[in-house]
Design a protein around this motif. Sequence first.
Motif, PDB file in Angstrom:
ATOM      1  N   GLU A 209       0.811  -1.149  -0.032  1.00 51.20           N
ATOM      2  CA  GLU A 209       0.276  -0.164   0.125  1.00 51.20           C
ATOM      3  C   GLU A 209       0.892   1.277  -0.021  1.00 51.20           C
ATOM      4  N   VAL A 210       0.428   2.274  -0.970  1.00 53.25           N
ATOM      5  CA  VAL A 210       1.260   3.645  -0.820  1.00 53.25           C
ATOM      6  C   VAL A 210       0.849   4.167   0.247  1.00 53.25           C
ATOM      7  N   VAL A 211       1.761   4.778   1.049  1.00 53.01           N
ATOM      8  CA  VAL A 211       1.461   5.427   2.439  1.00 53.01           C
ATOM      9  C   VAL A 211       1.795   6.835   1.952  1.00 53.01           C
ATOM     10  N   SER A 212       2.880   7.113   1.311  1.00 56.32           N
ATOM     11  CA  SER A 212       3.334   8.682   1.216  1.00 56.32           C
ATOM     12  C   SER A 212       3.798   8.861  -0.099  1.00 56.32           C
ATOM     13  N   ILE A 213       3.729   9.984  -0.765  1.00 55.24           N
ATOM     14  CA  ILE A 213       4.569  10.142  -2.014  1.00 55.24           C
ATOM     15  C   ILE A 213       5.102  11.723  -1.691  1.00 55.24           C
ATOM     16  N   VAL A 214       6.673  11.747  -1.490  1.00 56.07           N
ATOM     17  CA  VAL A 214       7.060  13.156  -1.178  1.00 56.07           C
ATOM     18  C   VAL A 214       8.134  13.384  -2.174  1.00 56.07           C
ATOM     19  N   PRO A 215       7.708  14.644  -2.799  1.00 60.42           N
ATOM     20  CA  PRO A 215       8.598  15.285  -3.913  1.00 60.42           C
ATOM     21  C   PRO A 215       9.536  16.014  -3.318  1.00 60.42           C
TER      22      PRO A 215
ATOM     23  N   PHE B  43      10.042  10.473  -3.333  1.00 57.55           N
ATOM     24  CA  PHE B  43      10.224   9.260  -2.386  1.00 57.55           C
ATOM     25  C   PHE B  43       8.952   8.563  -2.299  1.00 57.55           C
ATOM     26  N   ILE B  44       8.843   7.346  -2.536  1.00 61.19           N
ATOM     27  CA  ILE B  44       7.478   6.894  -2.464  1.00 61.19           C
ATOM     28  C   ILE B  44       7.474   5.785  -1.563  1.00 61.19           C
ATOM     29  N   VAL B  45       6.847   5.967  -0.312  1.00 61.92           N
ATOM     30  CA  VAL B  45       6.802   5.100   0.863  1.00 61.92           C
ATOM     31  C   VAL B  45       5.706   3.812   0.712  1.00 61.92           C
ATOM     32  N   GLU B  46       6.167   2.924   0.719  1.00 63.89           N
ATOM     33  CA  GLU B  46       5.284   1.628   0.471  1.00 63.89           C
ATOM     34  C   GLU B  46       5.285   0.835   1.809  1.00 63.89           C
TER      35      GLU B  46
END
Length: 61
Positions: free
Chosen positions: A29-35, A54-57
């Motif tokens: 599950e994608v928790v966060s996408i940080v540019p 940064f894509i936090v899974e």
Amino acid sequence: MKYKVHHFELNMKEDQLKLEQFLNRLHGEVVSIVPNVKPIFRPMGATAKVDFLFIVEKIMN
């Protein structure tokens, strides 16, 4: 819970399909996408550019 952080190089004008395919291939599950926003100073004024994401899974057990 386990998490995995992905580094995704990005060219905003050209990589929409590449990002969509990457996100669809993730198993968790994608928790966060940080540019990563980089300021750019030009003669007409300042602006910003996104270099990578940064894509936090969240890893499912």
